[in-house]
Design an enzyme around this catalytic site. Structure first.
Site: not given
Ligand code: GLA
Length: 396
Positions: A143, A176-179, A198
């Site tokens: 993460d 890393e969410w695409g950042d 998410d």
């Molecule tokens: C982030 C991630 C989620 C999950 C949470 C856990 O938000 O994007 O998928 O792993 O952390 O805290």
């Protein structure tokens, strides 16, 4: 000179494990349903349910514990699981999961704390990778919380190198969410990368949490429209774990699952696998849909057309087959009347053309599992709101 050679040698040596995730990884992850409420009894039950409900037979493999399994680091810096929640230790848990013919996944974070405030791996990457290898971990989700402005490529590459040095083949899932556009650099580093923040269990909503939002299915699909060329065997765009069986309608679950298959997404269930409804199991284990996702060409499908909230998606498959789906995003029933011969589809990424004037294809409905004629005739059907019709085109 010597320093330059050493650097060259180490960069030649360090790499991700090749030959892993040649098709999109499939499994289950604890976060969507259980958040921080994880313990070893739950994980045992989930592994059992994965086998019992036929998910393992359908191809689901990785049982992944997300955030909050952690206890403390010891005086030498080695991480230990929470002793109350995982009293038997992680090696025993991995052994249990392996004894079921499944694989074991775990979670950490590139920052010094995870998103849930547990110890992150920053400064302990090599030590953690060794520990995971020793426990028998097969998959690491990594993460991006509390990263304190770290360079993402550097931070993820450090963990890649640490995993490689530890020697146990571990699928490396970048979260890393695409950042920082991981699709542009992720192929050298990991096997899949999250493309967004998410997911949440609604078809097309945004849930605002103050400093961040979570996103419904269609919001995530819309967010990254132009990155399909970066996906392929061993390196996948990851639009997040699935919300199937978590409260949306059956239509919506079916549409969500089908879109994930069309996009060659990793298929990581996020629901409680114990006591699932029959319909939920049927969606998650639809083998003909799974074959679309797991197709060995590894091409991510795309939206070919959209009119009045009715979308047509296509995905080229092995042996000249295609998957085509008709998605109704609107609140009303919609009628389809699709004339194959007028729709010559050219996929410029996969260099494939679907031209039914030259080749006649048979049609199979992948949800009713019935053969429904051929491309000689228009495809006429009714698609309920937020539902989908998926057909596989095969050569006669
Ligand atoms: C982030 C991630 C989620 C999950 C949470 C856990 O938000 O994007 O998928 O792993 O952390 O805290």
């Amino acid at each position: 000179m010597l320093a330059a050679l050493t650097l060259l040698a180490s960069s030649l040596y360090a790499q991700k494990f090749k030959e892993l995730a040649l098709t999109p990884p499939m499994g289950w992850n604890s976060w969507n349903t259980f958040a921080c409420n994880v313990d070893e009894a739950l994980i045992h039950e989930m592994a059992d349910a994965m086998v019992f409900n036929g998910l393992k037979d359908a191809g689901y493999q990785y049982v992944v514990i997300d955030d909050c399994w952690h206890g403390q680091r010891d005086s030498l810096g080695f991480i230990h699981p929470d002793p109350q929640r995982f009293p038997s230790g992680m090696k025993a848990l991995a052994d249990y999961i392996h004894s079921k013919g499944l694989k074991f996944g775990i979670y950490s974070c590139a920052g010094d704390k995870t998103c849930g405030g547990r110890p992150g791996s920053r400064g302990h990457e090599y030590q953690d990778a060794l520990t995971y290898a020793q426990w028998g971990v097969d998959y690491l989700k990594y993460d991006w919380c509390n990263n304190a402005g770290l360079n993402s490529v550097g931070a993820y590459t450090t963990m890649r190198d640490a995993l490689f040095a530890a020697g146990r083949p571990i699928v490396f899932s970048l979260c890393e969410w695409g950042d920082t556009k991981p699709w542009e650099w992720g192929n050298d580093v990991g096997h899949l990368w999250r493309t967004s923040g998410d997911i949440t269990d609604c078809f097309d909503c945004e849930v605002n949490h103050g400093t961040w939002s979570s996103w419904g299915i269609m919001k995530i699909v819309e967010m990254r429209k132009d990155i399909r060329q970066y996906a392929g065997p061993g390196h996948w765009n990851d639009p997040d774990m699935m919300e199937v069986g978590r409260g949306m309608s059956l239509n919506e679950d079916r549409a969500h699952f089908s879109l994930w298959c069309m996009m060659a997404s990793p298929l990581v269930a996020g629901n409680d696998l114990r006591g699932m409804k029959k319909e939920t199991i049927e969606i998650l284990t639809n083998k003909e849909m799974l074959a679309v996702d797991q197709d060995s060409l590894g091409v991510q499908g795309y939206r070919y057309d959209a009119k009045d909230s009715l979308e047509v998606w296509v995905k080229p498959l092995v042996k000249g087959d295609w998957a085509v789906c008709f998605l109704n995003r609107s609140a009303n029933i919609q009628k389809i009347d699709f004339e194959w011969s007028r729709n010559v589809v050219t996929d410029t990424v996969a260099h494939r053309t679907l031209n039914t004037n030259e080749t006649v294809f048979t049609l199979r409905n992948l949800w009713t599992k019935k053969n429904i004629g051929s491309t000689k005739k228009n495809l006429q059907a009714v698609v309920p709101s937020h539902d989908i019709l998926v057909v596989r085109l095969g050569k006669k």
